[in-house]
Design a protein around this motif. Structure first.
Motif, PDB file in Angstrom:
ATOM      1  N   LEU A 270       1.173  -1.327   0.037  1.00  0.00           N
ATOM      2  CA  LEU A 270       0.026   0.034   0.057  1.00  0.00           C
ATOM      3  C   LEU A 270       0.903   1.064  -0.112  1.00  0.00           C
ATOM      4  CD1 LEU A 270      -2.729  -0.965   2.661  1.00  0.00           C
ATOM      5  CD2 LEU A 270      -2.920  -0.956   0.363  1.00  0.00           C
ATOM      6  N   VAL A 271       0.379   2.173  -0.638  1.00  0.00           N
ATOM      7  CA  VAL A 271       1.272   3.464  -0.612  1.00  0.00           C
ATOM      8  C   VAL A 271       0.649   4.775   0.229  1.00  0.00           C
ATOM      9  CG1 VAL A 271       2.361   2.954  -2.970  1.00  0.00           C
ATOM     10  CG2 VAL A 271       0.194   4.184  -2.825  1.00  0.00           C
ATOM     11  N   ASP A 272      -0.528   4.391   0.554  1.00  0.00           N
ATOM     12  CA  ASP A 272      -1.140   5.725   1.484  1.00  0.00           C
ATOM     13  C   ASP A 272      -2.078   4.815   2.562  1.00  0.00           C
ATOM     14  OD1 ASP A 272      -3.910   4.775   0.334  1.00  0.00           O
ATOM     15  OD2 ASP A 272      -3.213   6.237  -1.552  1.00  0.00           O
ATOM     16  N   CYS A 273      -2.316   5.629   3.542  1.00  0.00           N
ATOM     17  CA  CYS A 273      -3.251   4.975   4.738  1.00  0.00           C
ATOM     18  C   CYS A 273      -3.886   6.104   5.252  1.00  0.00           C
ATOM     19  CB  CYS A 273      -2.426   4.376   5.817  1.00  0.00           C
ATOM     20  SG  CYS A 273      -0.718   5.261   6.151  1.00  0.00           S
ATOM     21  N   ARG A 274      -4.714   6.846   4.354  1.00  0.00           N
ATOM     22  CA  ARG A 274      -5.568   7.876   5.026  1.00  0.00           C
ATOM     23  C   ARG A 274      -6.961   7.262   5.332  1.00  0.00           C
ATOM     24  NH1 ARG A 274      -6.193  10.995  -0.370  1.00  0.00           N
ATOM     25  NH2 ARG A 274      -5.785   8.913  -1.227  1.00  0.00           N
ATOM     26  N   PRO A 275      -7.547   7.558   6.513  1.00  0.00           N
ATOM     27  CA  PRO A 275      -8.686   7.176   7.133  1.00  0.00           C
ATOM     28  C   PRO A 275      -9.616   7.152   6.117  1.00  0.00           C
ATOM     29  CG  PRO A 275      -7.604   8.296   8.766  1.00  0.00           C
ATOM     30  CD  PRO A 275      -6.971   8.698   7.580  1.00  0.00           C
ATOM     31  N   GLU A 276      -9.698   8.149   5.355  1.00  0.00           N
ATOM     32  CA  GLU A 276     -10.870   8.419   4.515  1.00  0.00           C
ATOM     33  C   GLU A 276     -11.083   7.475   3.115  1.00  0.00           C
ATOM     34  OE1 GLU A 276      -8.180  11.949   3.103  1.00  0.00           O
ATOM     35  OE2 GLU A 276      -8.667  10.666   4.977  1.00  0.00           O
ATOM     36  N   ASN A 277      -9.931   6.605   2.937  1.00  0.00           N
ATOM     37  CA  ASN A 277      -9.931   5.484   2.162  1.00  0.00           C
ATOM     38  C   ASN A 277     -10.733   4.355   2.728  1.00  0.00           C
ATOM     39  OD1 ASN A 277      -8.501   7.162   0.311  1.00  0.00           O
ATOM     40  ND2 ASN A 277      -6.610   5.949   1.060  1.00  0.00           N
ATOM     41  N   TYR A 278     -11.306   4.256   3.799  1.00  0.00           N
ATOM     42  CA  TYR A 278     -11.846   3.085   4.416  1.00  0.00           C
ATOM     43  C   TYR A 278     -13.251   3.396   4.826  1.00  0.00           C
ATOM     44  CZ  TYR A 278      -7.024   1.066   4.597  1.00  0.00           C
ATOM     45  OH  TYR A 278      -5.992   0.195   4.577  1.00  0.00           O
ATOM     46  N   TRP A 279     -14.009   2.530   4.931  1.00  0.00           N
ATOM     47  CA  TRP A 279     -15.426   2.517   5.281  1.00  0.00           C
ATOM     48  C   TRP A 279     -15.235   2.012   6.853  1.00  0.00           C
ATOM     49  CZ3 TRP A 279     -19.339  -2.105   5.250  1.00  0.00           C
ATOM     50  CH2 TRP A 279     -20.625  -1.223   5.736  1.00  0.00           C
ATOM     51  N   LEU A 280     -15.351   3.165   7.798  1.00  0.00           N
ATOM     52  CA  LEU A 280     -14.915   2.938   9.299  1.00  0.00           C
ATOM     53  C   LEU A 280     -16.104   2.454  10.145  1.00  0.00           C
ATOM     54  CD1 LEU A 280     -13.002   6.324   9.432  1.00  0.00           C
ATOM     55  CD2 LEU A 280     -12.099   4.280   9.285  1.00  0.00           C
ATOM     56  N   ALA A 281     -17.317   2.243   9.564  1.00  0.00           N
ATOM     57  CA  ALA A 281     -18.306   1.759  10.555  1.00  0.00           C
ATOM     58  C   ALA A 281     -18.488   0.444  11.010  1.00  0.00           C
ATOM     59  CB  ALA A 281     -19.647   2.021   9.684  1.00  0.00           C
ATOM     60  N   PRO A 282     -17.783  -0.484  10.038  1.00  0.00           N
ATOM     61  CA  PRO A 282     -17.740  -1.815  10.690  1.00  0.00           C
ATOM     62  C   PRO A 282     -16.581  -2.282  11.520  1.00  0.00           C
ATOM     63  CG  PRO A 282     -17.018  -1.933   8.359  1.00  0.00           C
ATOM     64  CD  PRO A 282     -17.411  -0.438   8.751  1.00  0.00           C
ATOM     65  N   ASN A 283     -16.287  -3.341  12.087  1.00  0.00           N
ATOM     66  CA  ASN A 283     -15.412  -3.892  12.671  1.00  0.00           C
ATOM     67  C   ASN A 283     -14.942  -5.145  12.222  1.00  0.00           C
ATOM     68  OD1 ASN A 283     -13.139  -3.974  14.703  1.00  0.00           O
ATOM     69  ND2 ASN A 283     -14.604  -4.530  16.277  1.00  0.00           N
ATOM     70  N   PRO A 284     -13.633  -5.161  11.548  1.00  0.00           N
ATOM     71  CA  PRO A 284     -12.598  -4.134  11.203  1.00  0.00           C
ATOM     72  C   PRO A 284     -13.115  -3.538  10.088  1.00  0.00           C
ATOM     73  CG  PRO A 284     -12.137  -6.339  10.051  1.00  0.00           C
ATOM     74  CD  PRO A 284     -13.254  -6.650  10.983  1.00  0.00           C
ATOM     75  N   PRO A 285     -12.640  -2.130  10.116  1.00  0.00           N
ATOM     76  CA  PRO A 285     -12.992  -1.149   8.821  1.00  0.00           C
ATOM     77  C   PRO A 285     -12.542  -1.948   7.514  1.00  0.00           C
ATOM     78  CG  PRO A 285     -11.550  -0.021  10.574  1.00  0.00           C
ATOM     79  CD  PRO A 285     -11.576  -1.447  10.998  1.00  0.00           C
ATOM     80  N   LYS A 286     -13.036  -1.641   6.427  1.00  0.00           N
ATOM     81  CA  LYS A 286     -12.925  -2.010   5.303  1.00  0.00           C
ATOM     82  C   LYS A 286     -12.228  -1.038   4.256  1.00  0.00           C
ATOM     83  CE  LYS A 286     -16.568  -5.264   5.459  1.00  0.00           C
ATOM     84  NZ  LYS A 286     -16.001  -6.752   5.447  1.00  0.00           N
ATOM     85  N   LEU A 287     -11.094  -1.572   3.461  1.00  0.00           N
ATOM     86  CA  LEU A 287     -10.540  -0.640   2.483  1.00  0.00           C
ATOM     87  C   LEU A 287     -11.495  -0.506   1.290  1.00  0.00           C
ATOM     88  CD1 LEU A 287      -8.115   0.915   1.356  1.00  0.00           C
ATOM     89  CD2 LEU A 287      -7.281  -1.279   0.480  1.00  0.00           C
ATOM     90  N   VAL A 288     -11.755   0.951   0.938  1.00  0.00           N
ATOM     91  CA  VAL A 288     -12.644   1.144  -0.275  1.00  0.00           C
ATOM     92  C   VAL A 288     -12.002   1.642  -1.311  1.00  0.00           C
ATOM     93  CG1 VAL A 288     -14.576   2.496  -0.908  1.00  0.00           C
ATOM     94  CG2 VAL A 288     -14.751   1.437   1.480  1.00  0.00           C
ATOM     95  N   ASP A 289     -10.913   2.581  -1.200  1.00  0.00           N
ATOM     96  CA  ASP A 289     -10.537   3.163  -2.230  1.00  0.00           C
ATOM     97  C   ASP A 289      -9.068   2.343  -2.305  1.00  0.00           C
ATOM     98  OD1 ASP A 289      -8.572   4.499  -4.016  1.00  0.00           O
ATOM     99  OD2 ASP A 289      -9.116   6.659  -2.946  1.00  0.00           O
ATOM    100  N   LEU A 290      -9.278   1.264  -3.501  1.00  0.00           N
ATOM    101  CA  LEU A 290      -8.240   0.237  -3.833  1.00  0.00           C
ATOM    102  C   LEU A 290      -7.096   0.642  -4.655  1.00  0.00           C
ATOM    103  CD1 LEU A 290     -11.002  -2.423  -4.514  1.00  0.00           C
ATOM    104  CD2 LEU A 290      -9.915  -1.910  -2.176  1.00  0.00           C
TER     105      LEU A 290
END
Length: 460
Positions: A117-137
């Protein structure tokens, strides 16, 4: 793009196009070369096979085969839109810490297989579930030293720095993102506590010098920059096996240094023990009765939440502005339960639209519980009564509102502290303002000084 779809704009890479409708989001990625495209497809497959629960799988991938040498390779992937969407400006430190652990695990899996992965911005993830899910692939890339350095830089800016600032200065990570501090070159060396941790100090000095050198390069002559560009291509090579093993060792150690602690410094942690048992029992009964009238398909938010309702599975979202309370709520919440750190009184002014939308997660919840909160919003924070009920009417269909009378000890002390005129009576200013937008269904006595009312929106 179809006429029914709308373009969506976000920072990250200018070589992508995003469009969305009510149900799906579509992203087109234009790759630098076929190596990058192959790495994306294979890396995505690795994550789906090895850590499926941490990624939002595309429902379709449209591979645009390049038939002309003049065209860059590309593909389109389509995902289902998930709700509620949680913004970094709303999250707790515990949520960000957990996300950091997920990202490091994803990165470890990818590196083992020759990707990263080259980035790890929280806005790239759907944060509601546990664990969060990577959306911007689009951040899945080939494993090169340049891509790893990009990841390390992002990890520092979006994960490590906000957690360090919350831990040492008690400034919530939500405030870090709300203030746009991720856009600034923050050096942990200026925090006195960082000098007592060798790892943090070493990490901070490296980041400081990297930032300093980057600024000097930008101000350099074109000839020197051209020389650097020619030298830079060497960093596209895949790292050695030895280098791969040590890539994440520092990040794993650093994130443990900034893990949110449960110091129980807040008096609100034990709020459920402040009042007598009869009042507490009446409060539970009132909440349960109210919830029983709400259709199970509807979502409920607890405003000014404390641990009183933590075991009630019908409450989907809990919001408070106390860091310690939110840490505790986040730690004890189950999958599907969301904790947000928001100043509710400030959000109700509607000054910040994003904060205001957080109070129902952009329409995800239409029901609210407000127990033990209204006097803090109106008296302590100073929100006008009419503004309070008007803002609430834009957010919720049904509200359970606890109202403390003027002789309530907490109201008395807040009024003395405020030292200004305020008509604090339900029969007067409150019910008059409330009835403009709500029907008052019933009145439950909780104690000699408190009662709860069910407010039903006249317009929603």
């Amino acid at each position: 793009m179809k006429s029914s779809e709308k373009p969506m704009f976000k920072l990250g890479t200018s070589s992508s196009e995003i469009s969305t409708n009510e149900k799906f989001i579509e992203k087109k990625i234009i790759f630098n070369n076929n190596v990058d495209k192959s790495a994306f497809k294979k890396g995505l497959k690795v994550l789906l096979n090895s850590y499926n629960k941490s990624i939002l799988a595309p429902i379709e991938i449209i591979d645009n085969e390049t038939k002309q040498n003049t065209l860059k390779p590309s593909l389109i992937y389509i995902q289902e839109i998930k709700k509620p969407w949680i913004y970094p400006e709303w999250i707790t430190g515990k949520m960000l810490y957990d996300l950091g652990g997920i990202i490091l695990k994803q990165q470890e899996i990818l590196i083992t297989n020759g990707f990263c992965l080259v980035d790890c911005r929280p806005e790239n993830y759907w944060l509601a579930p546990n664990p969060p899910k990577l959306v911007d692939l689009g951040g899945i890339k080939p494993l090169t030293e340049q891509n790893i350095e990009s990841f390390k830089s992002d990890f520092n800016v979006y994960i490590f720095n906000p957690l360090l600032i919350e831990k040492e200065l008690n400034i919530p990570v939500s405030a870090y993102y709300k203030g746009g501090l991720q856009k600034n070159a923050i050096s942990a060396t200026k925090l006195l506590s960082s000098w007592f941790s060798f790892r943090i100090l070493k990490h901070s000095f490296i980041n400081y010098f990297n930032t300093k050198i980057s600024q000097e390069i930008l101000n350099s002559s074109p000839e020197f920059i051209d020389y650097l560009n020619r030298s830079f291509s060497k960093r596209d090579e895949s790292p050695s096996i030895k280098f791969r093993k040590n890539i994440l060792s520092l990040q794993k150690k650093l994130i443990q240094k900034v893990k949110p602690s449960f110091a129980n410094k807040s008096e609100w942690i034990d709020y459920q023990y402040f009042h007598d048992e009869e009042y507490t029992n009446n409060k539970y009964k009132s909440i349960n009765l109210f919830i029983s009238k709400i259709d199970p398909s509807r979502n409920i938010v607890d405003l000014g939440a404390n641990l009183t309702t933590i075991k009630n599975n019908r409450i989907n979202i809990r919001i408070d502005k106390d860091i310690e309370v939110c840490r505790k709520l986040q730690a004890e919440s189950k999958d599907g339960q969301i904790t947000l750190l928001i100043d509710i009184a400030e959000a109700l002014t509607q000054k910040d639209k994003l904060d205001f939308m957080s109070l129902n997660c952009k329409g995800f919840a239409d029901t609210a519980i407000m127990m033990g909160l209204i006097h803090h919003i109106v008296i302590d924070s100073g929100l006008n009564v009419e503004a309070l009920y008007y803002s609430l009417s834009l957010l919720y269909k049904d509200i359970l509102l606890e109202f403390p009378k003027d002789k309530d000890p907490m109201v008395s002390i807040l009024m003395k502290k405020k030292n200004e005129f305020l008509d604090w009576s339900w029969e007067g200013s409150h019910s008059e303002a409330c009835k403009k937008w709500f029907n008052i269904i019933n009145n439950d006595t909780l104690s000699d000084t408190r009662f709860a009312v069910h407010l039903q929106n006249k317009n929603l």
